[in-house]
Design a protein around this motif. Structure first.
Motif, PDB file in Angstrom:
ATOM      1  N   LEU A  33       0.830  -1.091  -0.051  1.00 51.03           N
ATOM      2  CA  LEU A  33      -0.248   0.043  -0.013  1.00 51.03           C
ATOM      3  C   LEU A  33       0.883   1.067  -0.106  1.00 51.03           C
ATOM      4  CD1 LEU A  33      -2.838  -1.060   2.345  1.00 51.03           C
ATOM      5  CD2 LEU A  33      -2.922  -0.893  -0.027  1.00 51.03           C
ATOM      6  N   ARG A  34       1.755   1.251   0.780  1.00 49.82           N
ATOM      7  CA  ARG A  34       2.907   2.327   0.709  1.00 49.82           C
ATOM      8  C   ARG A  34       3.473   2.676  -0.767  1.00 49.82           C
ATOM      9  NH1 ARG A  34       3.828   0.677   6.333  1.00 49.82           N
ATOM     10  NH2 ARG A  34       5.510  -0.605   5.580  1.00 49.82           N
ATOM     11  N   GLN A  35       3.852   1.706  -1.221  1.00 46.59           N
ATOM     12  CA  GLN A  35       4.514   1.567  -2.507  1.00 46.59           C
ATOM     13  C   GLN A  35       3.620   2.207  -3.625  1.00 46.59           C
ATOM     14  OE1 GLN A  35       6.151  -2.154  -3.361  1.00 46.59           O
ATOM     15  NE2 GLN A  35       7.592  -2.166  -1.790  1.00 46.59           N
ATOM     16  N   SER A  36       2.177   1.811  -3.457  1.00 45.30           N
ATOM     17  CA  SER A  36       1.180   2.406  -4.445  1.00 45.30           C
ATOM     18  C   SER A  36       0.929   3.683  -4.015  1.00 45.30           C
ATOM     19  CB  SER A  36      -0.043   1.667  -4.100  1.00 45.30           C
ATOM     20  OG  SER A  36      -1.035   2.098  -4.749  1.00 45.30           O
ATOM     21  N   ALA A  37       1.035   4.439  -2.819  1.00 41.28           N
ATOM     22  CA  ALA A  37       0.845   5.449  -2.466  1.00 41.28           C
ATOM     23  C   ALA A  37       1.741   6.686  -3.177  1.00 41.28           C
ATOM     24  CB  ALA A  37       0.803   5.824  -1.078  1.00 41.28           C
ATOM     25  N   ASP A  38       3.191   5.880  -3.294  1.00 42.72           N
ATOM     26  CA  ASP A  38       4.295   6.695  -3.801  1.00 42.72           C
ATOM     27  C   ASP A  38       4.194   6.926  -5.288  1.00 42.72           C
ATOM     28  OD1 ASP A  38       5.500   7.401  -1.519  1.00 42.72           O
ATOM     29  OD2 ASP A  38       6.800   5.688  -1.359  1.00 42.72           O
ATOM     30  N   ARG A  39       3.642   5.532  -5.744  1.00 42.40           N
ATOM     31  CA  ARG A  39       3.058   5.534  -7.181  1.00 42.40           C
ATOM     32  C   ARG A  39       2.357   6.625  -7.668  1.00 42.40           C
ATOM     33  NH1 ARG A  39       3.937  -0.132  -6.763  1.00 42.40           N
ATOM     34  NH2 ARG A  39       1.693  -0.167  -6.745  1.00 42.40           N
ATOM     35  N   THR A  40       1.370   6.556  -7.056  1.00 43.24           N
ATOM     36  CA  THR A  40      -0.005   7.572  -7.227  1.00 43.24           C
ATOM     37  C   THR A  40       0.306   8.944  -7.269  1.00 43.24           C
ATOM     38  OG1 THR A  40      -1.182   6.988  -5.429  1.00 43.24           O
ATOM     39  CG2 THR A  40      -1.564   5.604  -7.166  1.00 43.24           C
ATOM     40  N   ALA A  41       1.153   9.136  -6.241  1.00 46.00           N
ATOM     41  CA  ALA A  41       1.472  10.676  -6.013  1.00 46.00           C
ATOM     42  C   ALA A  41       2.210  11.226  -7.212  1.00 46.00           C
ATOM     43  CB  ALA A  41       2.423  10.776  -4.733  1.00 46.00           C
ATOM     44  N   VAL A  42       2.843  10.364  -8.085  1.00 48.51           N
ATOM     45  CA  VAL A  42       3.439  10.630  -9.162  1.00 48.51           C
ATOM     46  C   VAL A  42       2.393  10.673 -10.520  1.00 48.51           C
ATOM     47  CG1 VAL A  42       5.226  10.395 -10.708  1.00 48.51           C
ATOM     48  CG2 VAL A  42       5.574  10.038  -8.402  1.00 48.51           C
ATOM     49  N   THR A  43       1.538   9.636 -10.753  1.00 52.68           N
ATOM     50  CA  THR A  43       0.791   9.379 -11.597  1.00 52.68           C
ATOM     51  C   THR A  43      -0.535  10.334 -11.652  1.00 52.68           C
ATOM     52  OG1 THR A  43      -0.406   7.492 -10.889  1.00 52.68           O
ATOM     53  CG2 THR A  43       1.725   7.089 -12.052  1.00 52.68           C
ATOM     54  N   GLY A  44      -1.171  10.478 -10.487  1.00 54.35           N
ATOM     55  CA  GLY A  44      -2.138  11.184 -10.186  1.00 54.35           C
ATOM     56  C   GLY A  44      -3.453  10.065 -10.461  1.00 54.35           C
ATOM     57  N   GLN A  45      -3.093   9.129 -10.817  1.00 50.49           N
ATOM     58  CA  GLN A  45      -4.265   8.114 -11.257  1.00 50.49           C
ATOM     59  C   GLN A  45      -4.522   7.026 -10.179  1.00 50.49           C
ATOM     60  OE1 GLN A  45      -6.093   8.386 -14.167  1.00 50.49           O
ATOM     61  NE2 GLN A  45      -5.082  10.395 -14.219  1.00 50.49           N
ATOM     62  N   PRO A  46      -5.754   6.416 -10.228  1.00 54.71           N
ATOM     63  CA  PRO A  46      -5.776   5.240  -9.281  1.00 54.71           C
ATOM     64  C   PRO A  46      -4.952   4.137  -9.447  1.00 54.71           C
ATOM     65  CG  PRO A  46      -7.761   5.573 -10.679  1.00 54.71           C
ATOM     66  CD  PRO A  46      -6.936   6.634 -10.982  1.00 54.71           C
ATOM     67  N   ASP A  47      -4.324   3.238  -8.492  1.00 56.77           N
ATOM     68  CA  ASP A  47      -3.640   2.164  -8.681  1.00 56.77           C
ATOM     69  C   ASP A  47      -4.736   0.838  -8.768  1.00 56.77           C
ATOM     70  OD1 ASP A  47      -2.053  -0.203  -8.333  1.00 56.77           O
ATOM     71  OD2 ASP A  47      -0.751   0.856  -7.342  1.00 56.77           O
ATOM     72  N   HIS A  48      -5.040   0.498  -9.897  1.00 54.85           N
ATOM     73  CA  HIS A  48      -6.198  -0.622  -9.984  1.00 54.85           C
ATOM     74  C   HIS A  48      -5.674  -2.063  -9.472  1.00 54.85           C
ATOM     75  CE1 HIS A  48      -8.897   1.569 -12.587  1.00 54.85           C
ATOM     76  NE2 HIS A  48      -7.825   2.368 -13.244  1.00 54.85           N
ATOM     77  N   GLU A  49      -4.456  -2.339  -9.510  1.00 50.58           N
ATOM     78  CA  GLU A  49      -3.887  -3.356  -9.080  1.00 50.58           C
ATOM     79  C   GLU A  49      -3.919  -3.376  -7.429  1.00 50.58           C
ATOM     80  OE1 GLU A  49       0.074  -6.210  -8.798  1.00 50.58           O
ATOM     81  OE2 GLU A  49      -0.162  -4.541 -10.416  1.00 50.58           O
ATOM     82  N   THR A  50      -3.602  -2.424  -6.787  1.00 43.34           N
ATOM     83  CA  THR A  50      -3.747  -2.347  -5.307  1.00 43.34           C
ATOM     84  C   THR A  50      -5.200  -2.159  -4.848  1.00 43.34           C
ATOM     85  OG1 THR A  50      -1.586  -1.245  -5.480  1.00 43.34           O
ATOM     86  CG2 THR A  50      -2.880  -1.007  -3.305  1.00 43.34           C
ATOM     87  N   LEU A  51      -5.796  -1.522  -5.663  1.00 36.73           N
ATOM     88  CA  LEU A  51      -7.198  -1.431  -5.339  1.00 36.73           C
ATOM     89  C   LEU A  51      -8.000  -2.776  -5.362  1.00 36.73           C
ATOM     90  CD1 LEU A  51      -9.636   0.488  -4.486  1.00 36.73           C
ATOM     91  CD2 LEU A  51     -10.073   0.925  -6.981  1.00 36.73           C
ATOM     92  N   ALA A  52      -7.761  -3.596  -6.298  1.00 39.30           N
ATOM     93  CA  ALA A  52      -7.966  -5.053  -6.359  1.00 39.30           C
ATOM     94  C   ALA A  52      -7.703  -5.797  -5.163  1.00 39.30           C
ATOM     95  CB  ALA A  52      -7.595  -5.529  -7.508  1.00 39.30           C
ATOM     96  N   GLU A  53      -6.495  -5.460  -4.645  1.00 45.11           N
ATOM     97  CA  GLU A  53      -6.117  -6.175  -3.243  1.00 45.11           C
ATOM     98  C   GLU A  53      -6.900  -5.714  -2.251  1.00 45.11           C
ATOM     99  OE1 GLU A  53      -2.266  -7.050  -2.060  1.00 45.11           O
ATOM    100  OE2 GLU A  53      -1.203  -5.900  -3.901  1.00 45.11           O
TER     101      GLU A  53
ATOM    102  N   VAL B 174      -3.886  17.902  -5.593  1.00 41.06           N
ATOM    103  CA  VAL B 174      -2.481  18.211  -4.953  1.00 41.06           C
ATOM    104  C   VAL B 174      -2.207  17.045  -3.909  1.00 41.06           C
ATOM    105  CG1 VAL B 174      -0.872  19.549  -3.592  1.00 41.06           C
ATOM    106  CG2 VAL B 174      -2.250  20.942  -5.192  1.00 41.06           C
ATOM    107  N   GLY B 175      -3.165  16.685  -3.243  1.00 45.02           N
ATOM    108  CA  GLY B 175      -3.348  15.804  -2.226  1.00 45.02           C
ATOM    109  C   GLY B 175      -4.167  14.583  -2.649  1.00 45.02           C
ATOM    110  N   MET B 176      -4.071  13.587  -1.853  1.00 46.27           N
ATOM    111  CA  MET B 176      -5.061  12.211  -2.252  1.00 46.27           C
ATOM    112  C   MET B 176      -4.853  11.858  -3.706  1.00 46.27           C
ATOM    113  SD  MET B 176      -6.366  11.334   0.540  1.00 46.27           S
ATOM    114  CE  MET B 176      -6.381  11.993   2.305  1.00 46.27           C
ATOM    115  N   ARG B 177      -3.629  11.904  -4.278  1.00 43.32           N
ATOM    116  CA  ARG B 177      -3.668  11.767  -5.765  1.00 43.32           C
ATOM    117  C   ARG B 177      -4.162  10.393  -6.255  1.00 43.32           C
ATOM    118  NH1 ARG B 177      -1.832  15.334  -8.977  1.00 43.32           N
ATOM    119  NH2 ARG B 177      -0.331  13.989 -10.272  1.00 43.32           N
ATOM    120  N   GLY B 178      -4.138   9.397  -5.181  1.00 41.58           N
ATOM    121  CA  GLY B 178      -4.442   8.018  -5.834  1.00 41.58           C
ATOM    122  C   GLY B 178      -6.095   7.749  -5.625  1.00 41.58           C
ATOM    123  N   SER B 179      -6.870   8.704  -5.167  1.00 45.65           N
ATOM    124  CA  SER B 179      -8.195   8.387  -4.497  1.00 45.65           C
ATOM    125  C   SER B 179      -9.274   8.559  -5.506  1.00 45.65           C
ATOM    126  CB  SER B 179      -8.632   9.611  -3.399  1.00 45.65           C
ATOM    127  OG  SER B 179      -8.471  10.644  -4.093  1.00 45.65           O
TER     128      SER B 179
END
Length: 379
Positions: free
Chosen positions: A25-45, A210-215
């Motif tokens: 989950l932490r790794q996903s948060a760092d990735r989505t902070a850059v992309t600004g898009q939801p992480d579908h794989e982690t969301l599936a988890e 700016v924040g909650m970029r993976g939400s």
């Protein structure tokens, strides 16, 4: 992924989500902070973790958790990924509204799917021009002669937009009028459960947050969106009554803030440990002060979830206010203590600071929370 459900259920008693899942989950948060898009794989988890069953009654396949359970789960998620924590919080909120106000058919059909993660829920209440209290809605629902409803309008700042399977949509179905003492919503408003597959529903993730970029927070528009009478949640024109009960439940966005603040403190402590600075008295003094503030925020969030005060609704408002203010202050101080290392895009603390600031803007916004608390003195 294998082992994820086991991790969650084994840890249910202490709300620990397990170190392996927490790290993903932490790794996903760092990735989505850059992309600004939801992480579908982690969301599936998250869907398969068992956690989404927290707010669903046992008779409908859930774990029967109360507001205290919701707050604890949300806090632990936020320690690893605030964006996913706010998505889970919204899912829990819709689960609770259906449990409280849903028809027998809605409970029978939707709640089991909310519990097992095959259905992810989102709330679509906000819209431009409606105000923080959601009183001036422009989106509408008009009943057709055959009993169906046609929804038109646009919602803004909808968390989980584009990845949700069902949306709890707030629209105007009658003439607007004030409800004395309500503070939120207005008469003539109604809730509908709209399936994501409805052709009249269109999510849009063009918001560059700016924040909650993976939400997956964005817009949801409705154009000739036809829903059945059986999709209405609660009495027609009485959405404000449903909204008023939300804060009475004790589930608090303050839990997201507490988890975010704790994550920032943990990162700071680890960084200072690597630099050999933890032995310095001035450093230890500041860290203890930060930890104490987080504990105070956690305590008021726990009190809100326990509904142990004489006015649980007001306590829930206080918990959101206090926790979000503490989170932002702690994150800002943590960034400052890192010095130049804290002012890089690679620093997770900057992400956490932006996430903490976002909590204050989530509904009810902190400004509205203050207004609602102050109104209790004149009633």
């Amino acid at each position: 992924m294998p082992g994820t459900v086991h991790e969650i259920h084994e840890a249910r008693t202490d709300t620990d989500i397990g170190p392996a899942l927490a790290e993903r989950l932490r790794q996903s948060a760092d990735r989505t902070a850059v992309t600004g898009q939801p992480d579908h794989e982690t969301l599936a988890e998250l869907r398969g973790s068992g956690l989404l069953a927290t707010a669903v009654p046992r008779e409908h396949g859930g774990t029967g958790g109360d507001a205290s359970d919701v707050n604890r789960v949300v806090e632990r998620l936020a320690q690893s990924n605030p964006s996913l924590a706010i998505m889970a919080f919204q899912h829990f909120a819709v689960s609770s509204r259906i449990t409280e106000w849903g028809s027998p058919a809605q409970k029978r059909d939707i709640l089991p799917r909310l519990a097992d993660g095959t259905c992810l829920a989102a709330s679509a209440w906000s819209e431009q021009g409606a105000g923080a209290a959601k009183r001036n809605l422009s989106s509408t629902a008009v009943r057709r002669p055959d009993g169906a409803w046609v929804l038109n309008g646009s919602k803004s700042f909808t968390t989980t937009a584009s990845v949700a399977d069902v949306y709890l949509v707030l629209v105007r179905t009658g003439e607007r009028s004030e409800i004395p003492g309500s503070g939120y919503g207005a008469a003539g408003q109604t809730f509908f459960l709209v399936d994501a597959s409805n052709p009249g529903l269109a999510p849009d993730l063009s918001l560059d947050l700016v924040g909650m970029r993976g939400s997956a927070t964005g817009f949801v528009s409705m154009h000739e969106c036809v829903v059945a009478e059986t999709d209405r949640l609660g009495p027609e024109g009485r959405a404000a009554q449903i909204i008023a009960g939300v804060r009475e439940s004790g589930a608090s966005l303050g839990a997201v803030a507490v988890g975010t603040a704790q994550a920032a403190l943990d990162l700071l402590v680890e960084h200072l440990r690597r630099r050999g600075q933890l032995a310095q008295p001035v450093v230890r003094d500041r860290l203890v002060s930060m930890a104490t503030r987080i504990e105070s925020a956690r305590a008021v969030v726990e009190r809100a979830g326990a509904r142990s005060s004489t006015d649980p609704g007001t306590t829930t408002l206080h918990s959101k206010l206090h926790a979000s203010e503490v989170a932002e202050a702690v994150c800002l101080e943590a960034v400052g203590m890192l010095g130049s290392a804290g002012y890089t895009t690679a620093s997770s603390l900057n992400r956490l600071l932006a996430d903490a600031r976002a909590v204050a803007l989530m509904g009810p916004t902190n400004a509205l929370c203050r207004e609602l608390v102050a109104s209790t003195w004149s009633n």
